[in-house]
Design an enzyme around this catalytic site. Sequence first.
Site, PDB file in Angstrom:
ATOM      1  N   LYS A 106       0.845  -1.189   0.000  1.00  0.00           N
ATOM      2  CA  LYS A 106       0.000   0.000   0.000  1.00  0.00           C
ATOM      3  C   LYS A 106       0.874   1.232   0.000  1.00  0.00           C
ATOM      4  O   LYS A 106       2.000   1.137   0.485  1.00  0.00           O
ATOM      5  CB  LYS A 106      -0.973   0.018   1.179  1.00  0.00           C
ATOM      6  CG  LYS A 106      -0.395  -0.255   2.577  1.00  0.00           C
ATOM      7  CD  LYS A 106       0.714   0.556   3.150  1.00  0.00           C
ATOM      8  CE  LYS A 106       0.615   2.016   3.320  1.00  0.00           C
ATOM      9  NZ  LYS A 106       1.824   2.620   3.959  1.00  0.00           N
ATOM     10  N   TYR A 193      -4.891   3.839   5.510  1.00  0.00           N
ATOM     11  CA  TYR A 193      -5.434   3.105   6.668  1.00  0.00           C
ATOM     12  C   TYR A 193      -6.743   3.725   7.129  1.00  0.00           C
ATOM     13  O   TYR A 193      -7.718   3.032   7.413  1.00  0.00           O
ATOM     14  CB  TYR A 193      -4.426   3.095   7.830  1.00  0.00           C
ATOM     15  CG  TYR A 193      -3.211   2.259   7.561  1.00  0.00           C
ATOM     16  CD1 TYR A 193      -3.311   0.878   7.397  1.00  0.00           C
ATOM     17  CD2 TYR A 193      -1.953   2.826   7.450  1.00  0.00           C
ATOM     18  CE1 TYR A 193      -2.200   0.101   7.141  1.00  0.00           C
ATOM     19  CE2 TYR A 193      -0.831   2.064   7.191  1.00  0.00           C
ATOM     20  CZ  TYR A 193      -0.958   0.706   7.033  1.00  0.00           C
ATOM     21  OH  TYR A 193       0.148  -0.058   6.762  1.00  0.00           O
TER      22      TYR A 193
HETATM   23  P1  NDP Z   1      12.327   1.898   2.284  1.00  0.00           P
HETATM   24  O1  NDP Z   1      12.587   3.346   2.099  1.00  0.00           O
HETATM   25  O2  NDP Z   1      12.793   1.255   3.533  1.00  0.00           O
HETATM   26  O3  NDP Z   1      12.964   1.082   1.087  1.00  0.00           O
HETATM   27  C1  NDP Z   1      12.626   1.297  -0.247  1.00  0.00           C
HETATM   28  C2  NDP Z   1      13.501   0.358  -1.082  1.00  0.00           C
HETATM   29  O4  NDP Z   1      13.116   0.471  -2.423  1.00  0.00           O
HETATM   30  C3  NDP Z   1      14.985   0.695  -1.033  1.00  0.00           C
HETATM   31  O5  NDP Z   1      15.613   0.072   0.053  1.00  0.00           O
HETATM   32  C4  NDP Z   1      15.474   0.149  -2.360  1.00  0.00           C
HETATM   33  O6  NDP Z   1      15.700  -1.242  -2.211  1.00  0.00           O
HETATM   34  C5  NDP Z   1      14.256   0.261  -3.265  1.00  0.00           C
HETATM   35  N1  NDP Z   1      14.329   1.374  -4.220  1.00  0.00           N
HETATM   36  C6  NDP Z   1      14.402   1.226  -5.557  1.00  0.00           C
HETATM   37  N2  NDP Z   1      14.412   2.405  -6.164  1.00  0.00           N
HETATM   38  C7  NDP Z   1      14.374   3.339  -5.209  1.00  0.00           C
HETATM   39  C8  NDP Z   1      14.386   4.767  -5.234  1.00  0.00           C
HETATM   40  N3  NDP Z   1      14.394   5.462  -6.385  1.00  0.00           N
HETATM   41  N4  NDP Z   1      14.344   5.427  -4.038  1.00  0.00           N
HETATM   42  C9  NDP Z   1      14.294   4.750  -2.878  1.00  0.00           C
HETATM   43  N5  NDP Z   1      14.268   3.387  -2.791  1.00  0.00           N
HETATM   44  C10 NDP Z   1      14.319   2.682  -3.950  1.00  0.00           C
HETATM   45  O7  NDP Z   1      10.772   1.656   2.055  1.00  0.00           O
HETATM   46  P2  NDP Z   1       9.677   1.054   3.045  1.00  0.00           P
HETATM   47  O8  NDP Z   1       9.950  -0.355   3.368  1.00  0.00           O
HETATM   48  O9  NDP Z   1       9.470   1.966   4.174  1.00  0.00           O
HETATM   49  O10 NDP Z   1       8.372   1.130   2.108  1.00  0.00           O
HETATM   50  C11 NDP Z   1       8.284   0.366   0.933  1.00  0.00           C
HETATM   51  C12 NDP Z   1       6.815   0.137   0.604  1.00  0.00           C
HETATM   52  O11 NDP Z   1       6.217  -0.599   1.656  1.00  0.00           O
HETATM   53  C13 NDP Z   1       6.006   1.414   0.466  1.00  0.00           C
HETATM   54  O12 NDP Z   1       5.031   1.247  -0.517  1.00  0.00           O
HETATM   55  C14 NDP Z   1       5.341   1.549   1.821  1.00  0.00           C
HETATM   56  O13 NDP Z   1       4.129   2.289   1.773  1.00  0.00           O
HETATM   57  C15 NDP Z   1       5.105   0.093   2.157  1.00  0.00           C
HETATM   58  N6  NDP Z   1       5.024  -0.142   3.603  1.00  0.00           N
HETATM   59  C16 NDP Z   1       3.962  -0.842   4.074  1.00  0.00           C
HETATM   60  C17 NDP Z   1       3.830  -1.089   5.408  1.00  0.00           C
HETATM   61  C18 NDP Z   1       2.662  -1.860   5.898  1.00  0.00           C
HETATM   62  O14 NDP Z   1       2.452  -1.882   7.112  1.00  0.00           O
HETATM   63  N7  NDP Z   1       1.886  -2.492   5.032  1.00  0.00           N
HETATM   64  C19 NDP Z   1       4.807  -0.603   6.367  1.00  0.00           C
HETATM   65  C20 NDP Z   1       5.926   0.077   5.767  1.00  0.00           C
HETATM   66  C21 NDP Z   1       6.007   0.297   4.421  1.00  0.00           C
HETATM   67  P3  NDP Z   1      17.004  -1.936  -2.836  1.00  0.00           P
HETATM   68  O15 NDP Z   1      18.179  -1.257  -2.172  1.00  0.00           O
HETATM   69  O16 NDP Z   1      16.879  -3.359  -2.505  1.00  0.00           O
HETATM   70  O17 NDP Z   1      16.953  -1.664  -4.308  1.00  0.00           O
END
Ligand code: NDP
Length: 344
Positions: A106, A193
Amino acid sequence: MVAAVQRKLGVALVGLSGYARGLLAPALQLTQHCKLAGLVSGSREKAAAWQREYAIPDRNVYTYDDFERIAENDDIDVAYIVLPTSLHAEYAIRAAKAGKHVWCEKPMAMDSAEAQSMIDACNANKVRLSIGYRLLHDPLMQQVAAWAREQPYGKPLRLSAEAGYDGFHGVPGDDWRLDPARGGNPLYDMGVYAINAARHASGMEPVAVSARAEVARPEVFRGMEETMRLALEFPDGLVAHCVTSVGEAMNRLRVECERGWYELSPYQFYDSNRGITSDGIVLDATLGAKPRMQAQQMDDDALAILGGAPSLAPGEEGLRDMRVIDAAFASAKAGGARVEITRG
Ligand code: NDP
């Protein structure tokens, strides 16, 4: 059917993000119907560390550039998109075209047009699409949704849903959550949410929304909203008041009905959600300590695929929230004017 249900689906996490690291990968160790089978990452070092920790073979590790090769890999049934919001549609569509089922975090997308294109791609490629709405798998939220149908306390007369956190302090770094172009916005982050809870706790689809944006700390939230207040109008006249923020912690869902009320507070944590009713019933039927909720979500979604049953949170469910978000942005832009929500 029994044999099919016993097979575990291989899940590739697309984006080794904080949520994937802290919740989804550990949850996949608890699931009965799926397993962590693949990794997609832009970081070679991170992927290597994950490979060592979860015993993932080289052949199941991809970068964003060679992601399409996943099509040839029978170990992987599902691509779970855990990327910044602005990348959800692109990777969901690429995964669908590679013939993989898609789970997507989401908020589903940046707007309803993107969300629809994800649904269309999954339909065209005959794969399933589910959105990571973990709360729809939580017995507490399911109880509230059941009361909306059965109305043991009568019709809902007042409804409020608040979802926010106090997440950003000091000088902002390069965080996609503070970049509107990559999905930085309280409506996307936490607003889903509140909107989703209001829809399920009322048992209705909203017809219009009035929204206002606030920024208390413009030096942190540059060019984006910090808090948004929404009045969601439902067909029977009920108005749900939703507040969502990335600058203030809030976590409460309250429904006041003709003959009583119930409240969940908190309602959207990973565990320990609880509530109470006007007649003293304590609502604490949790799934267990985190990451049990995520494990339940992925097992439910895997069983839906394996058994050919409907998903609890299909793409259409995410699309309904995206339509509310589209209208809320339009309303905020128009100074809080009432904007009708597009129906499908
Ligand atoms: P993070 O900021 O922790 O990580 C995002 C990851 O995306 C990075 O680590 C990287 O992984 C990859 N990535 C690829 N391209 C980009 C870019 N241009 N900029 C930044 N990151 C990039 O994200 P979150 O885990 O906080 O959130 C990810 C998703 O999960 C979102 O959609 C968020 O809304 C969702 N979420 C849902 C939750 C829930 O409770 N359902 C809780 C938290 C988040 P890599 O280094 O491996 O390429």
